[in-house]
Design a protein around this motif. Sequence first.
Motif, mmCIF file in Angstrom:
data_model
loop_
_atom_site.group_PDB
_atom_site.id
_atom_site.type_symbol
_atom_site.label_atom_id
_atom_site.label_comp_id
_atom_site.label_asym_id
_atom_site.label_seq_id
_atom_site.Cartn_x
_atom_site.Cartn_y
_atom_site.Cartn_z
ATOM 1 N N SER A 91 -9.219 37.074 17.782
ATOM 2 C CA SER A 91 -8.938 37.825 16.559
ATOM 3 C C SER A 91 -8.817 36.921 15.331
ATOM 4 N N VAL A 102 -12.327 36.363 30.110
ATOM 5 C CA VAL A 102 -13.079 37.546 29.695
ATOM 6 C C VAL A 102 -14.290 37.750 30.597
ATOM 7 N N ARG A 135 -4.336 39.758 30.773
ATOM 8 C CA ARG A 135 -3.274 38.744 30.806
ATOM 9 C C ARG A 135 -3.142 38.127 32.192
ATOM 10 N N SER A 182 -10.116 31.385 27.458
ATOM 11 C CA SER A 182 -10.169 32.820 27.183
ATOM 12 C C SER A 182 -11.554 33.369 27.504
ATOM 13 N N THR A 185 -2.092 35.685 22.496
ATOM 14 C CA THR A 185 -2.124 36.134 21.105
ATOM 15 C C THR A 185 -3.480 36.706 20.701
ATOM 16 N N ASP A 186 -4.414 36.827 21.639
ATOM 17 C CA ASP A 186 -5.766 37.309 21.355
ATOM 18 C C ASP A 186 -6.467 36.324 20.421
ATOM 19 N N TYR A 218 -5.870 35.632 32.407
ATOM 20 C CA TYR A 218 -5.473 34.421 31.683
ATOM 21 C C TYR A 218 -4.646 33.503 32.579
#
Length: 447
Positions: free
Chosen positions: A331, A107, A119, A103, A327-328, A122
């Motif tokens: 977070s 980013v 996405r 991730s 799913t991030d 990803y």
Amino acid sequence: MPSNARLGRWQVAMSYWSLLSAMVWLFYGALAASLYGTRDAMIAIALSTVVFALANIMMTRLGIRHGVNSTLLTKSLFGRWGSLLTALLVAVTVLYYAIFESSTLAVAFRSYVKHGDIRLWYAVIVVVMLPLMLGSVQSWMAKLNGVLLPFYLVGLVSILIAAGVKFGHGSHWLSFSGVVPAEGRSFPGWILCFVLYMGIYITMPTTIDFARFARREDEKFHEVVTFGWVFYLLLFILNGFAGIYLVQLALPTEPASETGVVQAILASLGWIGLLFIVISQTRVNTLNYYQSSTNFERILSTVTSVRLPRFVWVTAVAVVVFLMMLTDVFSYLQTALNWQGVLVIGWVGVVLTHFALSRRDRRFGPVVDESMPRIGWGLIAWIVPSIVGIVLLEVSSVPAAARQSAQLIVLVLSVVLYTVTYLLTRRADDAATAGRVDGAEVPSAVH
């Protein structure tokens, strides 16, 4: 592991040292300093380096001398089925790190290019990395990581220099006191930073899994270099201090975040910084994918006797990584690290305690006897403290002092519970052995 299957010292070292380039180590340093202050973070990082290096001397010896993975090694503690929790813990933890590192790379590309759905990035990262993740310790990992290591080290130094030039030198970053006020701390800042670093004990079962490939005559080398103080000097002090420096210089007004290190690197050196992140994430994910796939394979093969090719497992891990990235992951990063951290700390407490107690009577070692119970008594000393730790972390009514020291409490509880369990079972074993001897002698005497 047979002696003819053991590997040379640098092959083992370069494979394991893929861990050095994880962004999470820079993030931990930046996070500790952001919360409790730069100086307290540095003290804790130095102390953690010493503690990890000493503890991993034991883990290195266990892996080399017994030549088995962490799952087999813990059968005598947790039982035939209980030991599979070791494999599950390692598999899930390094899988999460693979998700985090992938991730981070996505980013970084999205931040640099400044367009495209995250996405999509990803998916691109997972697909492009997959072919590089198929190698094993014996064939590919050492070669890939040995080639990329110099680029990582040179790149990190270059980024630090560039950050100093661009954002200004000085010692002001050393005086940052942290966003958590003194009245909100139940302990000194350096202790709280040290507790934060306890969440990285996953390196200890991983040490066993890689040390089993090493030759016995190389044990001292691996205790010092591959898994010892040389490794942790680079892992914690170099990376941790670099993370603190970068974030404090590039983003001094923002609290440390999961993407803060990425932003600081890109702000310091642009596309060269992006290339540095690609190299670092490629290196560390070779270990993440290897550990996750092999440990999941151990679980399935033990439970069902099914054997699948390695590329199937690696591909399956890649699919899970992609789905979890959606799913991030950032977070719930801190919650996941906290839960995994207390579980690993409980595991380490039991294993190190058993090693310390049993080294003289040689009761420690891999057990393949099918008469072993499915669930061992040591499992209680691992799981109960871990549950206590999760409760301390998650229940809002828990006093702040208990919440902030949850990891330490888990370690102490696991050590105490296993010590009691070990002494009681040893006494029972001695009594049973004495009874068998007496029973054998009586008929002989009568006869």
